[in-house]
Design a protein around this motif. Structure first.
Motif, PDB file in Angstrom:
ATOM      1  N   ASN A 113     -28.858 -25.678 -12.644  1.00 23.73           N
ATOM      2  CA  ASN A 113     -29.942 -25.073 -12.981  1.00 23.73           C
ATOM      3  C   ASN A 113     -30.190 -24.742 -14.370  1.00 23.73           C
ATOM      4  N   VAL A 114     -29.170 -24.767 -15.197  1.00 26.74           N
ATOM      5  CA  VAL A 114     -29.440 -24.204 -16.528  1.00 26.74           C
ATOM      6  C   VAL A 114     -29.045 -25.109 -17.696  1.00 26.74           C
ATOM      7  N   LEU A 115     -28.358 -26.319 -17.490  1.00 31.72           N
ATOM      8  CA  LEU A 115     -27.864 -27.279 -18.125  1.00 31.72           C
ATOM      9  C   LEU A 115     -29.204 -28.383 -18.179  1.00 31.72           C
ATOM     10  N   ASP A 116     -29.711 -28.595 -19.504  1.00 30.62           N
ATOM     11  CA  ASP A 116     -30.657 -29.741 -19.634  1.00 30.62           C
ATOM     12  C   ASP A 116     -30.111 -30.882 -20.420  1.00 30.62           C
ATOM     13  N   THR A 117     -29.469 -32.017 -19.721  1.00 34.81           N
ATOM     14  CA  THR A 117     -28.897 -33.141 -20.422  1.00 34.81           C
ATOM     15  C   THR A 117     -28.734 -34.098 -19.404  1.00 34.81           C
ATOM     16  N   ASP A 118     -28.794 -35.405 -20.021  1.00 31.62           N
ATOM     17  CA  ASP A 118     -28.559 -36.615 -19.073  1.00 31.62           C
ATOM     18  C   ASP A 118     -26.985 -36.719 -18.884  1.00 31.62           C
ATOM     19  N   VAL A 119     -26.123 -36.085 -20.163  1.00 32.45           N
ATOM     20  CA  VAL A 119     -24.584 -36.511 -20.071  1.00 32.45           C
ATOM     21  C   VAL A 119     -24.182 -36.086 -18.644  1.00 32.45           C
ATOM     22  N   PRO A 120     -23.222 -36.863 -17.916  1.00 34.26           N
ATOM     23  CA  PRO A 120     -22.560 -36.435 -16.750  1.00 34.26           C
ATOM     24  C   PRO A 120     -21.737 -35.277 -16.852  1.00 34.26           C
ATOM     25  N   ILE A 121     -21.848 -34.260 -15.902  1.00 35.39           N
ATOM     26  CA  ILE A 121     -21.111 -33.061 -15.794  1.00 35.39           C
ATOM     27  C   ILE A 121     -20.592 -33.192 -14.455  1.00 35.39           C
ATOM     28  N   VAL A 122     -19.121 -33.265 -14.265  1.00 34.69           N
ATOM     29  CA  VAL A 122     -18.520 -33.607 -13.098  1.00 34.69           C
ATOM     30  C   VAL A 122     -17.542 -32.580 -12.771  1.00 34.69           C
ATOM     31  N   LEU A 123     -17.888 -31.807 -11.741  1.00 34.31           N
ATOM     32  CA  LEU A 123     -16.821 -30.983 -11.247  1.00 34.31           C
ATOM     33  C   LEU A 123     -15.608 -31.688 -10.299  1.00 34.31           C
ATOM     34  N   VAL A 124     -14.299 -31.408 -10.377  1.00 37.39           N
ATOM     35  CA  VAL A 124     -13.315 -31.878  -9.577  1.00 37.39           C
ATOM     36  C   VAL A 124     -12.336 -30.703  -9.435  1.00 37.39           C
ATOM     37  N   GLY A 125     -11.667 -30.884  -8.028  1.00 36.57           N
ATOM     38  CA  GLY A 125     -10.484 -29.918  -7.642  1.00 36.57           C
ATOM     39  C   GLY A 125      -9.794 -30.672  -6.789  1.00 36.57           C
ATOM     40  N   SER A 126      -8.844 -29.956  -5.943  1.00 39.33           N
ATOM     41  CA  SER A 126      -8.121 -30.461  -5.082  1.00 39.33           C
ATOM     42  C   SER A 126      -7.888 -29.491  -3.977  1.00 39.33           C
ATOM     43  N   MET A 127      -7.401 -29.751  -2.670  1.00 40.37           N
ATOM     44  CA  MET A 127      -7.115 -29.086  -1.573  1.00 40.37           C
ATOM     45  C   MET A 127      -5.543 -28.784  -1.495  1.00 40.37           C
ATOM     46  N   ARG A 128      -4.802 -29.365  -2.343  1.00 35.67           N
ATOM     47  CA  ARG A 128      -3.429 -29.042  -2.427  1.00 35.67           C
ATOM     48  C   ARG A 128      -2.969 -29.012  -3.911  1.00 35.67           C
ATOM     49  N   PRO A 129      -2.048 -28.047  -3.953  1.00 36.76           N
ATOM     50  CA  PRO A 129      -1.656 -27.796  -5.420  1.00 36.76           C
ATOM     51  C   PRO A 129      -0.796 -29.189  -5.952  1.00 36.76           C
ATOM     52  N   SER A 130      -0.331 -29.020  -7.200  1.00 36.23           N
ATOM     53  CA  SER A 130       0.380 -29.941  -7.798  1.00 36.23           C
ATOM     54  C   SER A 130       1.795 -30.040  -7.248  1.00 36.23           C
ATOM     55  N   THR A 131       2.435 -29.203  -6.449  1.00 37.76           N
ATOM     56  CA  THR A 131       3.549 -29.282  -6.039  1.00 37.76           C
ATOM     57  C   THR A 131       3.618 -29.671  -4.598  1.00 37.76           C
ATOM     58  N   ALA A 132       2.462 -29.606  -4.109  1.00 41.12           N
ATOM     59  CA  ALA A 132       2.389 -30.338  -2.701  1.00 41.12           C
ATOM     60  C   ALA A 132       2.876 -31.758  -2.405  1.00 41.12           C
ATOM     61  N   ILE A 133       3.497 -32.015  -1.117  1.00 42.62           N
ATOM     62  CA  ILE A 133       3.734 -33.411  -0.936  1.00 42.62           C
ATOM     63  C   ILE A 133       2.351 -33.936  -0.443  1.00 42.62           C
ATOM     64  N   GLY A 134       2.073 -35.206  -1.097  1.00 48.97           N
ATOM     65  CA  GLY A 134       0.694 -35.854  -0.896  1.00 48.97           C
ATOM     66  C   GLY A 134      -0.537 -35.076  -1.881  1.00 48.97           C
TER      67      GLY A 134
END
Length: 363
Positions: free
Chosen positions: A140-161
């Motif tokens: 709602n506030v950014l006016d750009t054609d540049v791709p803005i991509v959010l990413v995360g995970s459901m498991r921490p870096s120490t988890a199996i898988g």
């Protein structure tokens, strides 16, 4: 379920070992022996489970935001061949603590990078709990054609898988792809690309938690390619302005339930709420006592928007509730948390008259 054949087979142990031993990494160079110019992608770290580490607490406990964005990148083999990567840390928090200050810092840094032509894409590592709110705020506030991509995970870096490495790899692919331009703010997890307006977290623990119930995903990260389901189209409607500094105006969410009275609404007004979003039952409804209190609040100048706690579907005007008479707006497809974000921005821009608010929700 979408095909998983593309996702690199990284072990959680390898990922964790690299992330913990590299230390403070410098920006990752992509000037390998390819002879080609790769897209420039800025990675902005905010914390979250993707940057989490196992905790000394018992069981599967972990602490969010402990691994830097630079270290997350450095731990993923082959990611430097996708783009020229630089990484900066905006915050190191769990997304349950996401706040206006971090949002304003993200906007400031992204605008500077775009205006100075530093980047061809931006990736934001983020906790999943409030990712949809941050994505919608930025949309709602950014006016750009540049791709803005959010990413995360459901498991921490120490988890199996651990799912973070593959998710981050795929987010980098999306952010660096020319076909991602002009699509607004995107959320990428679990091989799937979602638009900021529609995406929701729908499960407490599943790696398939992010869905777009009312619209479906906009694309997939498939074997060897990105598959967008529709052409890019310019975002409709003018972007909203931010105040010079945080915070945004206070907007409270009131959750409707059986045997509800007026107390929660009246308390929100006493505590200085400039707007109230009703997370109503069904089609955004509530008890007579709560609706009467909301009508009284509207007469006092508090902006009232009816949304629904259901999780999908549209909230319609003037069906069970006389919105025109009571001075309410309805959220249409927006869930309560996104309705709150938009209402904060509208009030900050001086848009408080119910019909104008309704028009903004419809854009």
């Amino acid at each position: 379920m979408t095909p998983r054949s593309f996702r690199p087979n990284y072990s959680a142990r390898l990922f964790l070992a690299a992330a913990l031993t590299i230390g403070i990494a410098s920006p990752v160079s992509a000037q390998q022996a390819t002879g080609t110019t790769l897209a420039r992608v800025l990675v902005l770290g905010t914390g979250g489970t993707i940057a989490g580490q196992a905790s000394a607490r018992a069981g599967n406990a972990y602490d969010s935001g402990k691994v830097s964005a630079a270290n997350l990148i450095a731990a993923i083999p082959g990611i430097d061949k996708l783009s020229q990567i630089s990484a900066e840390q905006i915050s190191s928090i769990g997304s349950q603590d996401m706040n206006d200050n971090v949002w304003f810092d993200l906007v400031k840094r992204i605008r500077a990078a775009v205006d100075n032509k530093e980047v061809d894409g931006v990736v934001i590592t983020h906790g999943t709990d409030t990712m949809e709110e941050t994505a919608f705020f930025l949309q709602n506030v950014l006016d750009t054609d540049v791709p803005i991509v959010l990413v995360g995970s459901m498991r921490p870096s120490t988890a199996i898988g651990a799912d973070g490495p593959a998710n981050l790899y795929e987010a980098m692919r999306v952010a660096s792809a020319p076909e991602s331009r002009g699509r607004g703010v995107l959320v990428v997890l679990n091989d799937t690309i979602h638009a900021a307006r529609w995406v929701q977290k729908t499960n407490t623990t599943s790696v398939e938690t992010f869905r777009s119930p009312d619209a479906g995903p906009v694309g997939y990260v498939d074997t060897g390619s990105l598959r967008f389901l529709q052409p890019a189209a310019p975002a409709r409607g003018a972007k909203l302005k931010l105040p010079d500094a945080p915070p945004l105006p206070r907007v409270d969410i009131i959750y409707s339930h059986a045997n509800m009275d007026a107390a929660e609404v009246e308390d929100a007004v006493k505590r200085g709420a400039k707007g109230i979003v009703l997370a109503g039952v069904g089609d955004g409804n509530s008890s007579k006592g709560a609706i009467d209190a909301l009508a009284a609040a509207a007469k006092q100048g508090v902006v009232v928007v009816r949304s629904s706690r259901v999780g999908s579907g549209f909230v319609n005007r003037n069906v069970e509730v006389e919105d025109d008479k009571l001075g309410f707006a309805v959220s249409l497809d927006l869930n309560p948390q996104k309705a709150r974000v938009l209402l904060e921005l509208l009030i900050a821009n001086g848009i408080t008259e119910p019909s104008a608010v309704q028009q903004a929700f419809a854009r």
